[in-house]
Scaffold this motif. Structure first.
Motif, PDB file in Angstrom:
ATOM      1  N   PRO A   1     -14.355  -8.202   6.782  1.00 52.71           N
ATOM      2  CA  PRO A   1     -13.848  -6.880   6.361  1.00 52.71           C
ATOM      3  C   PRO A   1     -13.062  -6.940   5.047  1.00 52.71           C
ATOM      4  CG  PRO A   1     -13.473  -7.204   8.706  1.00 52.71           C
ATOM      5  CD  PRO A   1     -13.944  -8.521   8.160  1.00 52.71           C
ATOM      6  N   ALA A   2     -12.281  -8.013   4.831  1.00 56.43           N
ATOM      7  CA  ALA A   2     -11.523  -8.132   3.586  1.00 56.43           C
ATOM      8  C   ALA A   2     -12.466  -8.194   2.390  1.00 56.43           C
ATOM      9  CB  ALA A   2     -10.629  -9.366   3.628  1.00 56.43           C
ATOM     10  N   MET A   3     -13.565  -8.958   2.516  1.00 57.22           N
ATOM     11  CA  MET A   3     -14.526  -9.059   1.417  1.00 57.22           C
ATOM     12  C   MET A   3     -15.239  -7.727   1.191  1.00 57.22           C
ATOM     13  SD  MET A   3     -14.344 -11.925  -0.068  1.00 57.22           S
ATOM     14  CE  MET A   3     -15.794 -11.719  -1.082  1.00 57.22           C
ATOM     15  N   VAL A   4     -15.565  -7.008   2.259  1.00 57.06           N
ATOM     16  CA  VAL A   4     -16.207  -5.693   2.120  1.00 57.06           C
ATOM     17  C   VAL A   4     -15.279  -4.731   1.377  1.00 57.06           C
ATOM     18  CG1 VAL A   4     -17.044  -3.676   3.381  1.00 57.06           C
ATOM     19  CG2 VAL A   4     -17.689  -5.978   4.133  1.00 57.06           C
ATOM     20  N   ILE A   5     -13.996  -4.744   1.734  1.00 60.97           N
ATOM     21  CA  ILE A   5     -13.015  -3.879   1.064  1.00 60.97           C
ATOM     22  C   ILE A   5     -12.906  -4.235  -0.411  1.00 60.97           C
ATOM     23  CG2 ILE A   5     -10.549  -3.317   0.935  1.00 60.97           C
ATOM     24  CD1 ILE A   5     -10.485  -3.596   4.005  1.00 60.97           C
ATOM     25  N   LEU A   6     -12.895  -5.531  -0.725  1.00 60.70           N
ATOM     26  CA  LEU A   6     -12.811  -5.957  -2.120  1.00 60.70           C
ATOM     27  C   LEU A   6     -14.052  -5.528  -2.907  1.00 60.70           C
ATOM     28  CD1 LEU A   6     -11.261  -9.529  -1.722  1.00 60.70           C
ATOM     29  CD2 LEU A   6     -10.162  -7.506  -2.691  1.00 60.70           C
ATOM     30  N   PHE A   7     -15.221  -5.606  -2.287  1.00 57.92           N
ATOM     31  CA  PHE A   7     -16.434  -5.138  -2.950  1.00 57.92           C
ATOM     32  C   PHE A   7     -16.332  -3.653  -3.275  1.00 57.92           C
ATOM     33  CE2 PHE A   7     -19.007  -8.925  -1.833  1.00 57.92           C
ATOM     34  CZ  PHE A   7     -19.776  -9.011  -2.976  1.00 57.92           C
ATOM     35  N   ILE A   8     -15.874  -2.869  -2.306  1.00 59.12           N
ATOM     36  CA  ILE A   8     -15.778  -1.418  -2.512  1.00 59.12           C
ATOM     37  C   ILE A   8     -14.734  -1.085  -3.573  1.00 59.12           C
ATOM     38  CG2 ILE A   8     -15.142   0.755  -1.398  1.00 59.12           C
ATOM     39  CD1 ILE A   8     -16.272  -0.424   1.226  1.00 59.12           C
ATOM     40  N   CYS A   9     -13.564  -1.703  -3.467  1.00 60.79           N
ATOM     41  CA  CYS A   9     -12.470  -1.392  -4.385  1.00 60.79           C
ATOM     42  C   CYS A   9     -12.754  -1.877  -5.804  1.00 60.79           C
ATOM     43  CB  CYS A   9     -11.164  -2.004  -3.877  1.00 60.79           C
ATOM     44  SG  CYS A   9     -10.562  -1.273  -2.337  1.00 60.79           S
ATOM     45  N   GLY A  10     -13.509  -2.971  -5.952  1.00 61.26           N
ATOM     46  CA  GLY A  10     -13.821  -3.473  -7.279  1.00 61.26           C
ATOM     47  C   GLY A  10     -14.686  -2.529  -8.083  1.00 61.26           C
ATOM     48  N   GLY A  11     -15.520  -1.744  -7.397  1.00 57.81           N
ATOM     49  CA  GLY A  11     -16.362  -0.785  -8.099  1.00 57.81           C
ATOM     50  C   GLY A  11     -15.764   0.600  -8.191  1.00 57.81           C
ATOM     51  N   ALA A  12     -14.577   0.783  -7.587  1.00 58.37           N
ATOM     52  CA  ALA A  12     -13.915   2.090  -7.576  1.00 58.37           C
ATOM     53  C   ALA A  12     -12.914   2.186  -8.728  1.00 58.37           C
ATOM     54  CB  ALA A  12     -13.207   2.297  -6.237  1.00 58.37           C
ATOM     55  N   PRO A  13     -12.478   3.391  -9.089  1.00 56.31           N
ATOM     56  CA  PRO A  13     -11.459   3.539 -10.145  1.00 56.31           C
ATOM     57  C   PRO A  13     -10.151   2.858  -9.757  1.00 56.31           C
ATOM     58  CG  PRO A  13     -12.528   5.642  -9.654  1.00 56.31           C
ATOM     59  CD  PRO A  13     -12.967   4.689  -8.588  1.00 56.31           C
ATOM     60  N   ALA A  14      -9.373   2.469 -10.756  1.00 55.27           N
ATOM     61  CA  ALA A  14      -8.086   1.803 -10.518  1.00 55.27           C
ATOM     62  C   ALA A  14      -7.023   2.838 -10.169  1.00 55.27           C
ATOM     63  CB  ALA A  14      -7.681   1.006 -11.746  1.00 55.27           C
ATOM     64  N   GLU A  15      -7.139   3.417  -9.002  1.00 52.78           N
ATOM     65  CA  GLU A  15      -6.222   4.450  -8.527  1.00 52.78           C
ATOM     66  C   GLU A  15      -6.062   4.308  -7.027  1.00 52.78           C
ATOM     67  OE1 GLU A  15      -9.535   8.036  -8.023  1.00 52.78           O
ATOM     68  OE2 GLU A  15      -8.523   7.775  -9.964  1.00 52.78           O
ATOM     69  N   GLU A  16      -5.103   5.023  -6.479  1.00 50.53           N
ATOM     70  CA  GLU A  16      -4.901   4.973  -5.034  1.00 50.53           C
ATOM     71  C   GLU A  16      -5.984   5.777  -4.330  1.00 50.53           C
ATOM     72  OE1 GLU A  16      -3.007   2.964  -3.766  1.00 50.53           O
ATOM     73  OE2 GLU A  16      -1.591   2.473  -5.349  1.00 50.53           O
ATOM     74  N   PRO A  17      -6.403   5.378  -3.123  1.00 48.43           N
ATOM     75  CA  PRO A  17      -5.837   4.278  -2.320  1.00 48.43           C
ATOM     76  C   PRO A  17      -6.466   2.916  -2.600  1.00 48.43           C
ATOM     77  CG  PRO A  17      -7.488   5.402  -1.041  1.00 48.43           C
ATOM     78  CD  PRO A  17      -7.436   6.115  -2.380  1.00 48.43           C
ATOM     79  N   TYR A  18      -7.343   2.841  -3.624  1.00 48.43           N
ATOM     80  CA  TYR A  18      -8.109   1.613  -3.848  1.00 48.43           C
ATOM     81  C   TYR A  18      -7.224   0.442  -4.268  1.00 48.43           C
ATOM     82  CZ  TYR A  18     -11.860   5.047  -3.780  1.00 48.43           C
ATOM     83  OH  TYR A  18     -12.701   6.065  -3.413  1.00 48.43           O
ATOM     84  N   VAL A  19      -6.180   0.723  -5.061  1.00 51.24           N
ATOM     85  CA  VAL A  19      -5.300  -0.363  -5.496  1.00 51.24           C
ATOM     86  C   VAL A  19      -4.568  -0.965  -4.300  1.00 51.24           C
ATOM     87  CG1 VAL A  19      -3.278  -0.944  -6.885  1.00 51.24           C
ATOM     88  CG2 VAL A  19      -5.031   0.590  -7.814  1.00 51.24           C
ATOM     89  N   MET A  20      -4.048  -0.116  -3.428  1.00 54.55           N
ATOM     90  CA  MET A  20      -3.334  -0.606  -2.249  1.00 54.55           C
ATOM     91  C   MET A  20      -4.271  -1.389  -1.326  1.00 54.55           C
ATOM     92  SD  MET A  20      -1.310   1.491   0.720  1.00 54.55           S
ATOM     93  CE  MET A  20      -2.861   2.154   1.340  1.00 54.55           C
ATOM     94  N   LEU A  21      -5.480  -0.869  -1.128  1.00 51.32           N
ATOM     95  CA  LEU A  21      -6.449  -1.572  -0.282  1.00 51.32           C
ATOM     96  C   LEU A  21      -6.823  -2.924  -0.897  1.00 51.32           C
ATOM     97  CD1 LEU A  21      -8.810   1.389   0.726  1.00 51.32           C
ATOM     98  CD2 LEU A  21      -7.214   0.160   2.211  1.00 51.32           C
TER      99      LEU A  21
END
Length: 431
Positions: A358-378
């Protein structure tokens, strides 16, 4: 690994006899991937990904050489020559789409290969060198893919090069000179494009050389297997050919169906539309994002937003990004469990499937998302768990967990625990 029951290469054709005596290349192939190489009889389809990775490396080298014949590494014409390949060169569109999507498929099978190795602890003795060479291959792949992403000279190419090379500027004292040395100037331009093109052309052949060392290291202890039990007897193994060449052939057929489906029907699905806009140093894209296979490491880089003591956040992010791969080098010594396979490690299995994945899946999603919340916190939470898993949880779990009983042999795991299975012979009951 030398097995006493391995078949010997005995050519019957006079030409092959002469060749075997003067240049024993057929013997080498026979002992490497033929009937002369016994492998555990219980290998699952998770063991197909190494062969698939080798296949897609060949695809990248062949298509890359063809593309290099028509590409010009000049900032004034690089974008135009890329479009020329797509529109005017015979089958140029196929070569470029096969090369671009081949990189994605190369990373897909390598990621699956790595996670298989993590679950089955393929890094444990006596296979440490196989694992270490594999990590070196992955680092070379990352460098090659980054420089290849710059070559089309679209908006994401230019700004991706500017952001990634700018990371070196975070290194105290020597960072800025290193950045200027890499680019050949103060910003990506002709010098950087020439350097990246040269290295992008060269590094796949370096990868191929390390792959040969990787396979050589594999043949010394032999392949691992889903039980983690070492080979004990002849009945534990099967000849690589025809059993596993057929199995790998089936896996390759499935991979080719998926690959050509992407090439012909969804060629740009894994790319970024901004890269079809010519590079413009005066127009910054709203959202700079690397290729998808860099996303987890990009998320780790952006997870650090606050300075700590005299370490700026940017430097901490760079250290963490490189450290997230370098930590893999130490896995053979961090994991002290005597059991390899995750199937027989109940506590390890829970942390792997419900923590690391799950941690790697979250990192994959957040890496392609904008640098804003909630992605930075995740990203911060997933990064914290990622390092916690390898540096704290894995060593502790390997010391305290109670593994499940292992089978006596690979044959017992496959056929059962009766006398015939254990002894690997057509035993008859004692009278």
């Amino acid at each position: 690994m030398s097995f006493p029951w391995a078949k010997e290469y005995t050519p019957s054709n006079p030409v092959m006899q002469f060749l075997d005596e003067k240049l024993p290349l057929p013997r080498l192939v026979y002992n490497a991937v033929g009937a002369g190489y016994p492998v555990p009889r219980n290998l699952s389809y998770f063991w197909n990904f190494g062969v698939l990775a080798g296949f897609f490396l060949v695809v990248q080298i062949v298509t890359g050489v063809v593309l290099a014949m028509h590409y010009a590494a000049n900032a004034q014409v690089a974008f135009a020559t890329t479009e020329h390949i797509m529109r005017d060169v015979n089958w140029g569109w196929l070569m470029r789409y096969a090369h671009a999507n081949g990189a994605s498929f190369f990373f897909i099978v390598v990621y699956l290969h790595i996670f298989r190795g993590l679950f089955y602890s393929s890094y444990k003795a006596p296979r440490e060198m196989i694992w270490l060479l594999g990590v070196v291959i992955f680092l070379l792949m990352m460098a090659t893919a980054f420089m290849g992403y710059v070559l089309p000279w679209g908006q994401m190419s230019f700004w991706g090069a500017k952001v990634i090379t700018g990371l070196f500027g975070a290194i105290p004292l020597v960072g800025e000179p290193i950045q200027i040395w890499l680019l050949g100037g103060f910003a990506p331009d002709n010098a950087a494009l020439n350097r990246f093109f040269s290295l992008h052309f060269l590094l796949p052949f370096v990868i191929a050389g390390v792959v040969i060392l990787h396979i050589w290291a594999l043949h010394i202890p032999g392949s691992s297997n889903p039980t983690g039990v070492e080979v004990k007897q002849e009945s534990d193994t099967l000849p690589f050919h025809p059993y596993y060449t057929a199995k790998d052939g089936f896996g390759l057929g499935i991979a080719l169906i998926l690959f050509f489906s992407m090439v012909f029907f969804l060629p740009n699905a894994l790319g970024h539309p901004d890269n079809y806009i010519e590079a413009n140093p005066l127009s910054t894209p709203a959202h700079i994002v690397p290729e998808w296979y860099f996303w987890p490491f990009y998320a780790i880089l952006r997870a650090f937003t606050v300075d700590f003591l005299f370490f700026p956040a940017k430097l901490l992010g760079v250290i963490a990004m490189f450290g997230s791969i370098l930590v893999w080098f130490f896995l053979p010594w961090l994991d002290k469990s005597p059991v390899r396979s995750g199937h027989y490690r109940p506590l390890f299995r829970k942390f792997f499937w419900f923590g690391l994945i799950p941690a790697m899946v979250i990192l994959f999603i957040c890496g392609g998302a904008p640098a804003e919340e909630p992605y930075v916190m995740l990203s911060q939470l997933a990064t914290a768990y990622y390092f916690l898993h390898f540096l704290v949880i894995l060593p502790i779990v390997s010391q305290i967990e109670k593994p499940a009983p292992l089978p006596y042999s690979i044959t017992e795991a496959v056929l059962g625990s009766d006398k015939k299975a254990v002894l690997g012979e057509n035993a008859t009951p004692a009278v």
